[in-house]
Design a protein around this motif. Sequence first.
Motif, PDB file in Angstrom:
ATOM      1  N   MET A  36       0.820  -1.183   0.000  1.00 21.44           N
ATOM      2  CA  MET A  36       0.000   0.000   0.000  1.00 21.44           C
ATOM      3  C   MET A  36       0.874   1.261   0.000  1.00 21.44           C
ATOM      4  SD  MET A  36      -3.164  -1.083   0.122  1.00 21.44           S
ATOM      5  CE  MET A  36      -4.059   0.255   0.799  1.00 21.44           C
ATOM      6  N   GLU A  37       1.884   1.259   0.848  1.00 22.54           N
ATOM      7  CA  GLU A  37       2.765   2.426   0.893  1.00 22.54           C
ATOM      8  C   GLU A  37       3.493   2.600  -0.435  1.00 22.54           C
ATOM      9  OE1 GLU A  37       3.010   4.843   3.201  1.00 22.54           O
ATOM     10  OE2 GLU A  37       1.299   3.815   4.060  1.00 22.54           O
ATOM     11  N   TYR A  38       3.870   1.492  -1.048  1.00 25.93           N
ATOM     12  CA  TYR A  38       4.533   1.560  -2.351  1.00 25.93           C
ATOM     13  C   TYR A  38       3.652   2.293  -3.362  1.00 25.93           C
ATOM     14  CZ  TYR A  38       5.739   0.052  -7.054  1.00 25.93           C
ATOM     15  OH  TYR A  38       6.007   0.044  -8.391  1.00 25.93           O
ATOM     16  N   ILE A  39       2.377   1.951  -3.405  1.00 26.02           N
ATOM     17  CA  ILE A  39       1.451   2.564  -4.360  1.00 26.02           C
ATOM     18  C   ILE A  39       1.320   4.060  -4.085  1.00 26.02           C
ATOM     19  CG2 ILE A  39      -0.929   2.613  -5.202  1.00 26.02           C
ATOM     20  CD1 ILE A  39      -1.046  -0.410  -4.458  1.00 26.02           C
ATOM     21  N   LYS A  40       1.181   4.418  -2.828  1.00 26.96           N
ATOM     22  CA  LYS A  40       1.032   5.825  -2.469  1.00 26.96           C
ATOM     23  C   LYS A  40       2.278   6.631  -2.836  1.00 26.96           C
ATOM     24  CE  LYS A  40      -2.179   4.889   1.278  1.00 26.96           C
ATOM     25  NZ  LYS A  40      -2.354   4.865   2.735  1.00 26.96           N
ATOM     26  N   ARG A  41       3.464   6.088  -2.520  1.00 23.58           N
ATOM     27  CA  ARG A  41       4.705   6.792  -2.870  1.00 23.58           C
ATOM     28  C   ARG A  41       4.859   6.907  -4.380  1.00 23.58           C
ATOM     29  NH1 ARG A  41       7.091   3.383   1.009  1.00 23.58           N
ATOM     30  NH2 ARG A  41       8.082   2.241  -0.695  1.00 23.58           N
ATOM     31  N   PHE A  42       4.587   5.808  -5.087  1.00 26.35           N
ATOM     32  CA  PHE A  42       4.707   5.822  -6.536  1.00 26.35           C
ATOM     33  C   PHE A  42       3.766   6.866  -7.131  1.00 26.35           C
ATOM     34  CE2 PHE A  42       3.973   4.713 -10.890  1.00 26.35           C
ATOM     35  CZ  PHE A  42       5.172   4.184 -11.330  1.00 26.35           C
ATOM     36  N   ARG A  43       2.511   6.876  -6.672  1.00 29.05           N
ATOM     37  CA  ARG A  43       1.529   7.841  -7.177  1.00 29.05           C
ATOM     38  C   ARG A  43       1.995   9.267  -6.953  1.00 29.05           C
ATOM     39  NH1 ARG A  43      -3.393   8.103  -3.514  1.00 29.05           N
ATOM     40  NH2 ARG A  43      -1.746   9.034  -2.307  1.00 29.05           N
ATOM     41  N   ASP A  44       2.436   9.570  -5.748  1.00 32.49           N
ATOM     42  CA  ASP A  44       2.851  10.937  -5.432  1.00 32.49           C
ATOM     43  C   ASP A  44       4.024  11.390  -6.294  1.00 32.49           C
ATOM     44  OD1 ASP A  44       0.848  11.018  -3.546  1.00 32.49           O
ATOM     45  OD2 ASP A  44       2.183  10.644  -1.844  1.00 32.49           O
ATOM     46  N   ILE A  45       4.994  10.529  -6.456  1.00 34.51           N
ATOM     47  CA  ILE A  45       6.170  10.875  -7.260  1.00 34.51           C
ATOM     48  C   ILE A  45       5.819  10.920  -8.745  1.00 34.51           C
ATOM     49  CG2 ILE A  45       8.457  10.087  -7.984  1.00 34.51           C
ATOM     50  CD1 ILE A  45       8.763   8.996  -5.083  1.00 34.51           C
ATOM     51  N   GLY A  92       3.429  -3.050 -12.651  1.00 35.55           N
ATOM     52  CA  GLY A  92       4.510  -3.856 -13.204  1.00 35.55           C
ATOM     53  C   GLY A  92       5.680  -4.039 -12.266  1.00 35.55           C
ATOM     54  N   ASN A  93       5.804  -3.148 -11.292  1.00 34.81           N
ATOM     55  CA  ASN A  93       6.921  -3.216 -10.345  1.00 34.81           C
ATOM     56  C   ASN A  93       6.508  -3.663  -8.950  1.00 34.81           C
ATOM     57  OD1 ASN A  93       9.164  -2.298 -11.991  1.00 34.81           O
ATOM     58  ND2 ASN A  93       7.994  -0.414 -12.150  1.00 34.81           N
ATOM     59  N   MET A  94       5.285  -4.149  -8.821  1.00 28.93           N
ATOM     60  CA  MET A  94       4.800  -4.607  -7.526  1.00 28.93           C
ATOM     61  C   MET A  94       5.363  -5.970  -7.165  1.00 28.93           C
ATOM     62  SD  MET A  94       0.777  -3.899  -7.602  1.00 28.93           S
ATOM     63  CE  MET A  94       0.185  -2.586  -6.613  1.00 28.93           C
ATOM     64  N   ILE A  95       5.239  -6.311  -5.899  1.00 29.84           N
ATOM     65  CA  ILE A  95       5.565  -7.661  -5.440  1.00 29.84           C
ATOM     66  C   ILE A  95       4.677  -8.634  -6.205  1.00 29.84           C
ATOM     67  CG2 ILE A  95       5.488  -9.220  -3.454  1.00 29.84           C
ATOM     68  CD1 ILE A  95       5.924  -6.736  -1.695  1.00 29.84           C
ATOM     69  N   MET A  96       5.248  -9.723  -6.646  1.00 25.96           N
ATOM     70  CA  MET A  96       4.548 -10.663  -7.519  1.00 25.96           C
ATOM     71  C   MET A  96       3.217 -11.144  -6.927  1.00 25.96           C
ATOM     72  SD  MET A  96       5.742 -14.302  -9.208  1.00 25.96           S
ATOM     73  CE  MET A  96       7.398 -13.744  -9.297  1.00 25.96           C
ATOM     74  N   GLU A  97       3.157 -11.382  -5.628  1.00 24.34           N
ATOM     75  CA  GLU A  97       1.921 -11.867  -5.008  1.00 24.34           C
ATOM     76  C   GLU A  97       0.778 -10.879  -5.197  1.00 24.34           C
ATOM     77  OE1 GLU A  97       5.225 -14.035  -2.970  1.00 24.34           O
ATOM     78  OE2 GLU A  97       4.880 -11.951  -3.505  1.00 24.34           O
TER      79      GLU A  97
END
Length: 70
Positions: free
Chosen positions: A1-10, A29-34
Amino acid sequence: MEYIKRFRDIALDCYDHYEETMLVEMCMGNMIMEYRDVIENFEISQFTQLLQKARKATQLIRPSFDKPNE
């Protein structure tokens, strides 16, 4: 979840000439495979949709992360 939020903001700050759909695809495409395996079959074009699906995926995936290594 934090990954998505950081990616979106940047991404929204740095890549203003890209459509949000393209940025969502890059994020997925860069998310954890699961996570990617669970949400890639949905038609997701906005970060809000991606966050909703990721929250639901967390409920499905968490048990597999909690299992001890054998």
